[in-house]
Design an enzyme around this catalytic site. Structure first.
Site, PDB file in Angstrom:
ATOM      1  N   ASP A   1      23.367  67.079   9.373  1.00  0.00           N
ATOM      2  CA  ASP A   1      22.210  67.142   8.478  1.00  0.00           C
ATOM      3  C   ASP A   1      22.441  68.295   7.510  1.00  0.00           C
ATOM      4  O   ASP A   1      21.770  69.331   7.587  1.00  0.00           O
ATOM      5  CB  ASP A   1      20.933  67.337   9.292  1.00  0.00           C
ATOM      6  CG  ASP A   1      19.684  67.270   8.423  1.00  0.00           C
ATOM      7  OD1 ASP A   1      19.802  66.974   7.215  1.00  0.00           O
ATOM      8  OD2 ASP A   1      18.578  67.538   8.947  1.00  0.00           O
TER       9      ASP A   1
ATOM     10  N   GLN B   1      11.061  71.301   7.880  1.00  0.00           N
ATOM     11  CA  GLN B   1      10.838  70.247   6.897  1.00  0.00           C
ATOM     12  C   GLN B   1       9.442  70.354   6.289  1.00  0.00           C
ATOM     13  O   GLN B   1       8.486  70.736   6.963  1.00  0.00           O
ATOM     14  CB  GLN B   1      11.007  68.867   7.542  1.00  0.00           C
ATOM     15  CG  GLN B   1      12.447  68.465   7.786  1.00  0.00           C
ATOM     16  CD  GLN B   1      13.173  68.116   6.487  1.00  0.00           C
ATOM     17  OE1 GLN B   1      12.560  67.952   5.428  1.00  0.00           O
ATOM     18  NE2 GLN B   1      14.484  67.991   6.570  1.00  0.00           N
TER      19      GLN B   1
ATOM     20  N   ASP C   1      24.472  76.121  14.013  1.00  0.00           N
ATOM     21  CA  ASP C   1      24.018  76.420  12.658  1.00  0.00           C
ATOM     22  C   ASP C   1      24.309  77.893  12.431  1.00  0.00           C
ATOM     23  O   ASP C   1      24.413  78.666  13.386  1.00  0.00           O
ATOM     24  CB  ASP C   1      22.527  76.118  12.501  1.00  0.00           C
ATOM     25  CG  ASP C   1      22.109  76.006  11.039  1.00  0.00           C
ATOM     26  OD1 ASP C   1      21.700  74.915  10.629  1.00  0.00           O
ATOM     27  OD2 ASP C   1      22.191  77.015  10.314  1.00  0.00           O
TER      28      ASP C   1
ATOM     29  N   TYR D   1      24.924  71.646  11.427  1.00  0.00           N
ATOM     30  CA  TYR D   1      23.789  71.926  10.539  1.00  0.00           C
ATOM     31  C   TYR D   1      22.477  71.620  11.288  1.00  0.00           C
ATOM     32  O   TYR D   1      21.584  70.955  10.777  1.00  0.00           O
ATOM     33  CB  TYR D   1      23.852  71.082   9.267  1.00  0.00           C
ATOM     34  CG  TYR D   1      25.169  71.079   8.549  1.00  0.00           C
ATOM     35  CD1 TYR D   1      25.508  72.093   7.658  1.00  0.00           C
ATOM     36  CD2 TYR D   1      26.102  70.065   8.740  1.00  0.00           C
ATOM     37  CE1 TYR D   1      26.724  72.090   6.991  1.00  0.00           C
ATOM     38  CE2 TYR D   1      27.325  70.054   8.068  1.00  0.00           C
ATOM     39  CZ  TYR D   1      27.623  71.062   7.201  1.00  0.00           C
ATOM     40  OH  TYR D   1      28.817  71.043   6.520  1.00  0.00           O
TER      41      TYR D   1
ATOM     42  N   CYS E   1      19.875  64.965   2.390  1.00  0.00           N
ATOM     43  CA  CYS E   1      18.738  65.282   1.527  1.00  0.00           C
ATOM     44  C   CYS E   1      19.160  65.359   0.066  1.00  0.00           C
ATOM     45  O   CYS E   1      18.337  65.644  -0.799  1.00  0.00           O
ATOM     46  CB  CYS E   1      18.090  66.594   1.959  1.00  0.00           C
ATOM     47  SG  CYS E   1      19.167  68.034   1.842  1.00  0.00           S
TER      48      CYS E   1
END
Length: 617
Positions: free
Chosen positions: A520, A379, A433, A406, A572
């Site tokens: 996510d 991030q 992931d 994710y 996001c």
């Protein structure tokens, strides 16, 4: 445990199974005592690998060698060692019983700096101040990064989110409206349901930046480079040397990059020449505990050999200018057309100096680190995302079984695991992931967390053994197969990692037995197949098992998210979230929206990170 093996001989715990027609002999390992072993799916066309941290790898033993001054003393020591081996073994076995879980030569994990103070950051008075605090950046107006210089919550995407969650279509599926008995048909654009949080200060929050490189002048190709962002609507690069949202270490690194490229004559990338010498992009990542920079230099070359001698000269000069600023230096080669900063080929990454991983403290507790390499997603605002991770951990009920899709390096799942350790520990966390670089980061993180948090307690007695007939009989009877004390059936690591896309992870059984799912996804939202599974109605006849190999129905009829009761969605991209939320709430799956919180994770930009909690009976 019951071990079904390929051996022709069988012990009380081993039996032989004939091979299926057209298939090779296979070894199946059913961890009956745990109920959470992750087995490969039935479909032979699916390929993935599961990364598990063996308990022996948590605290590796080291060999201490003592040297003597003469060969005779060495031989005498060798004889004494040989004669006392058996006694030493017995002595070690007895002493090991009294050792803590951190036995061995490796010391227990030490406490590390605390960077996340949840009660101070997640405070309504602090939040109110941050919502109106100005950024006061000298580049505002010309820089394309920020669209507001103050009042960071007054941006279009937050206004759209507020209207969406207050709309009639959403209100009729909100738990607060259902519990209060209010009329879900309203005319107001905002009813107070969608909360907006600024989880970090509005300045100096960016700890990761990706900048474009351009030549300092057009007259001479080797007089240095400038670093910045593309101006709006063009490919002209705008310098932002005093950016107020950048961490100070990033601005310092950019200053040194300009000096170094001018000193050694590093050329900027030219799409017309493609000679491999040009510097194309830079990525700068700050390790917050040290303030040092992990620098990635992206050259427009096919391989690292083509970057020489520019690469060597540049890194040498950067180190000379300020050796204490650099955590590590990497080179990435990307000669593809377009604006993609990194290529997908992992062979294009080359570590030049320094450690492989940047360490960030786990957002909860006093122990444990998260490890990031430049190949893994990280991030841009770690301070703000730590607060969001704390909120995710608080939304996970204690004692849950968690599936995280994710997952990146497993930040949200490991944070939840550590958060509930002292109260009601989670039973397990399965992370997945598709980035093959993530398991190395995940494994290092696991090794840094105390064993009592990351592992099930060891059991003194043997695990209960069941025959295949007993297993099938219990599953077909509809009884809860695992209706026993969890302490009698769990062992080994609580957290596992699978390299697979979200769709493949689901259909290989990652969410079977999980009552909580954390997602996510990237900005485009959930994959269609994942959303389709979540929208399926609950099937009361489907057995509650934790492995697809223990299913009594065909894969075609399996609801791979049948056991999930809480869905934690971190978004996001608001447009994709709105689409996915409407499908979830209008589906026959029975989902209801419990809460929705917007995080101004990148103050000054038209962006919001949204955390939605969905529940179903």
């Amino acid at each position: 445990m019951l071990n079904v093996g390929a051996s022709g001989r069988s012990s009380p715990r081993q039996i032989s199974l004939p091979t299926m027609k057209g298939m090779n002999l296979i070894n199946v390992f059913l961890v009956i005592s745990t109920g959470h072993s992750f087995l490969s799916p039935k479909s032979s066309s699916f390929h993935h690998r599961t990364i598990r941290q063996s308990p022996s790898n948590f605290h590796p033993q080291t060999l201490t060698v003592r040297s003597t001054s003469s060969s005779s003393s060495r031989s005498q020591n060798k004889k004494r060692q040989s004669s006392s081996n058996s006694g030493n073994r017995r002595q070690k076995q007895n002493s090991n019983k009294n050792k803590s879980s951190f036995s061995g030569s490796k010391p227990p994990p030490s406490s590390r700096p605390l960077l996340t103070f949840y009660d101070e950051q997640r405070n309504r008075f602090v939040n109110r101040e941050r919502l109106t605090k100005p950024i006061d950046c000298q580049h505002f107006g010309t820089c394309p990064g920020c669209i507001v210089n103050d009042h960071v919550g007054k941006v279009d995407v937050i206004r759209s989110a507020t209207r969406f969650f207050s709309s009639t279509a959403i209100r009729k599926n909100r738990l607060d409206v259902e519990r209060s008995g209010e009329d879900w048909v309203v005319e107001a654009e905002e009813d107070g349901f969608y909360q907006v949080v600024v989880p970090s200060d509005v300045t100096q929050w960016r700890t990761q930046a990706k900048l474009v490189v351009a030549p300092k002048s057009s007259s001479w190709a080797k007089d240095g480079c400038i670093f910045g962002l593309y101006q709006r609507g063009s490919h002209d690069v705008l310098e932002i040397p005093n950016c107020q949202v950048h961490h100070p270490s990033i601005n310092r690194a950019v200053e040194l990059l300009e000096q170094a490229t001018a000193k050694v004559g590093t050329p900027a990338y030219n799409s017309d020449s493609r000679d491999g010498q040009g510097l194309r992009y830079v990525q700068l990542q700050v390790e917050r505990t040290t303030g040092k920079i992990c620098l990635t230099l992206v050259f427009g070359a096919s391989d690292v050999k083509a970057t020489q001698p520019s690469l060597s000269r540049l890194t040498k000069e950067l180190t000379k200018l300020d050796p204490d600023l650099w955590h590590s230096m990497w080179c990435h080669t990307n000669d593809a057309a377009g604006n993609n900063i990194f290529s997908r080929n992992t062979k294009n990454w080359h570590r030049l100096s320094g450690p492989e991983f940047v360490r960030e403290p786990l957002p909860v507790g006093e122990f444990g680190w998260l490890y990031f390499s430049p190949l893994a997603f990280r991030q841009g605002n770690m301070e703000g995302f730590d607060i969001l991770a704390n909120d995710v951990a608080r939304a996970v009920p204690g004692g849950s079984r968690v599936c995280e899709l994710y997952a990146g390096v497993g930040l949200l799942g490991l944070t939840s695991l550590a958060y509930h350790h002292d109260t009601e520990p989670l039973e397990w966390v399965r992370c997945s992931d598709e980035n093959p670089a993530n398991p190395r980061c995940f494994t290092r993180s696991i090794q840094s967390i105390p064993r009592e948090i990351i592992e099930h307690p060891k059991q003194n007695g043997p695990a209960p053994a069941l025959t295949l007939g007993e297993i099938r009989k219990q599953m077909e009877s509809g009884d809860d197969f695992w209706d026993v004390d969890p302490s009698t059936r769990r062992f080994g690591p609580k957290a596992t990692y699978t390299v697979a896309s979200a769709c493949y992870a689901l259909k290989s059984g990652q969410a079977l037995g999980a009552n909580v799912m954390i997602v996510d996804p990237p900005r485009k939202g959930l994959e269609d197949d994942v959303l389709e599974e979540l929208c399926k109605p609950f099937n009361p006849r489907q057995p509650n098992v934790e492995s697809p190999n223990m299913m009594t129905i065909e894969d075609y009829y399996v609801n791979w998210t049948n056991d999930v009761q809480t869905l934690i969605y971190v978004s996001c991209g608001f447009d994709a979230l709105a689409r996915d939320a409407e499908k979830l709430l209008s589906s026959p799956a029975g989902w209801k929206l419990e809460s929705a919180t917007g995080y101004v994770l990148f103050p000054g930009t038209n962006h919001v990170e949204t955390l939605c909690i969905f529940q179903r009976e």
